[in-house]
Design an enzyme around this catalytic site. Structure first.
Site, mmCIF file in Angstrom:
data_model
loop_
_atom_site.group_PDB
_atom_site.id
_atom_site.type_symbol
_atom_site.label_atom_id
_atom_site.label_comp_id
_atom_site.label_asym_id
_atom_site.label_seq_id
_atom_site.Cartn_x
_atom_site.Cartn_y
_atom_site.Cartn_z
ATOM 1 N N ARG A 1 44.956 111.118 107.789
ATOM 2 C CA ARG A 1 45.411 111.329 109.168
ATOM 3 C C ARG A 1 44.834 110.326 110.156
ATOM 4 O O ARG A 1 45.426 110.089 111.213
ATOM 5 C CB ARG A 1 45.129 112.773 109.591
ATOM 6 C CG ARG A 1 45.949 113.762 108.770
ATOM 7 C CD ARG A 1 45.528 115.207 108.979
ATOM 8 N NE ARG A 1 46.260 116.077 108.091
ATOM 9 C CZ ARG A 1 45.933 116.293 106.813
ATOM 10 N NH1 ARG A 1 44.856 115.728 106.294
ATOM 11 N NH2 ARG A 1 46.676 117.081 106.067
ATOM 12 N N GLU B 1 34.384 119.877 103.745
ATOM 13 C CA GLU B 1 34.367 121.336 103.867
ATOM 14 C C GLU B 1 34.845 122.020 102.597
ATOM 15 O O GLU B 1 34.355 123.064 102.224
ATOM 16 C CB GLU B 1 35.226 121.791 105.068
ATOM 17 C CG GLU B 1 35.026 123.264 105.409
ATOM 18 C CD GLU B 1 35.931 123.781 106.512
ATOM 19 O OE1 GLU B 1 36.797 123.034 106.992
ATOM 20 O OE2 GLU B 1 35.773 124.974 106.870
HETATM 21 O O1 PRP Z 1 34.142 116.524 108.280
HETATM 22 P P1 PRP Z 1 34.590 116.784 106.891
HETATM 23 O O2 PRP Z 1 34.139 118.123 106.359
HETATM 24 O O3 PRP Z 1 34.227 115.691 105.957
HETATM 25 O O4 PRP Z 1 36.181 116.903 106.899
HETATM 26 C C1 PRP Z 1 37.028 116.122 107.687
HETATM 27 C C2 PRP Z 1 38.117 115.479 106.867
HETATM 28 O O5 PRP Z 1 38.906 116.458 106.180
HETATM 29 C C3 PRP Z 1 40.292 116.153 106.365
HETATM 30 O O6 PRP Z 1 40.762 115.223 105.441
HETATM 31 P P2 PRP Z 1 41.012 115.514 103.898
HETATM 32 O O7 PRP Z 1 39.791 115.171 103.120
HETATM 33 O O8 PRP Z 1 41.572 116.882 103.729
HETATM 34 O O9 PRP Z 1 42.015 114.379 103.446
HETATM 35 P P3 PRP Z 1 43.521 113.964 103.663
HETATM 36 O O10 PRP Z 1 43.630 113.588 105.128
HETATM 37 O O11 PRP Z 1 43.627 112.777 102.771
HETATM 38 O O12 PRP Z 1 44.395 115.098 103.295
HETATM 39 C C4 PRP Z 1 40.322 115.552 107.750
HETATM 40 O O13 PRP Z 1 41.508 114.803 107.967
HETATM 41 C C5 PRP Z 1 39.072 114.706 107.764
HETATM 42 O O14 PRP Z 1 39.286 113.409 107.225
HETATM 43 N N1 ADE Z 2 39.417 123.295 108.643
HETATM 44 C C1 ADE Z 2 39.938 122.073 108.504
HETATM 45 N N2 ADE Z 2 41.155 121.794 109.005
HETATM 46 C C2 ADE Z 2 41.668 120.547 108.864
HETATM 47 N N3 ADE Z 2 41.044 119.554 108.239
HETATM 48 C C3 ADE Z 2 39.811 119.812 107.738
HETATM 49 N N4 ADE Z 2 38.920 119.032 107.094
HETATM 50 C C4 ADE Z 2 37.845 119.764 106.799
HETATM 51 N N5 ADE Z 2 37.989 121.011 107.247
HETATM 52 C C5 ADE Z 2 39.221 121.061 107.842
#
Ligand code: PRP
Ligand code: ADE
Length: 199
Positions: A81, A118
């Protein structure tokens, strides 16, 4: 409860930008038990279905960067994202846009960093040579939760010689401690909307 980040509202945000943040906030999607049971997933894509929200996001990001990090030379976007916003800013400012991707997706020699987020673990990569040593970098993503993702991105940028001036996210889940983790390592982070009620 959802509130715009107070430090930003009080210090630098015009009333137009406060209205933009309110508009964005209203359109964020919430999906319980995604991608795992117990996670309340905050979905920025839901908000992007609305054209006025797209304009509002562009406006608040650019206003923030112009006012607070005017000297950055490279915008680093985090898969997936973060990519939505890195080119938006880079194209407007006429500066470089560089991706950090999950492992195995980028060609050429890459620096690599494992991290915990997370709801799991992952590995990030950045291409060697994508940042000139000494360049000032802004890292952008949609959301800060535990901070594992953003911390790994900071380490990678530093590993290839970049200087991280600023970390920027639209959403922050404050209970998950990402800000503390980043600040403990000497980094600064800015968010526009924070949620204080997610365990
Ligand atoms: O602060 P954190 O606990 O590390 O989480 C934050 C990350 O989690 C989500 O991405 P995700 O890893 O789900 O990846 P994606 O965007 O590739 O689906 C979000 O877009 C952040 O990049
Ligand atoms: N709760 C949440 N919603 C969207 N993106 C995340 N990445 C980690 N935790 C998330």
């Amino acid at each position: 409860m959802v509130e715009p980040a107070e430090h930003f509202l009080k210090s630098t945000m015009s009333s137009d930008q406060s209205a933009n943040v309110e508009l964005i906030k209203k359109h964020i999607g919430e999906y319980p038990d995604f991608p795992k049971k117990g996670i309340l997933f905050k979905d920025i894509f839901t908000a992007l279905r609305n054209g006025e929200v797209c304009k509002a996001i562009k406006s608040v990001l650019l206003a923030y960067v112009r006012e607070n990090c005017p000297d950055v030379q490279v915008i680093v976007g985090l898969e997936a994202r973060g990519f939505l916003f890195s080119l938006l800013i880079a194209a407007e400012l006429g500066i470089a846009s560089v991706p950090i991707r999950k492992k195995g997706k980028l060609p050429g020699t890459c620096a690599r960093q494992e991290y915990v987020l997370e709801y799991g673990t992952d590995v990030f990569e950045i291409q060697q040579g994508s940042i000139t040593p000494g360049q000032k970098v802004l890292i952008i993503d949609d959301l800060l939760a535990t901070g594992g993702t953003m911390t790994a991105a900071n380490l990678l940028v530093q590993q290839i010689g970049g200087i991280v001036e600023c970390n920027l996210v639209i959403l922050e889940l404050t209970q998950l401690g990402g800000r503390k983790k980043l600040e403990a390592s000497g980094a600064t982070v800015h968010s526009f909307i924070h949620y204080d009620d997610i365990e």
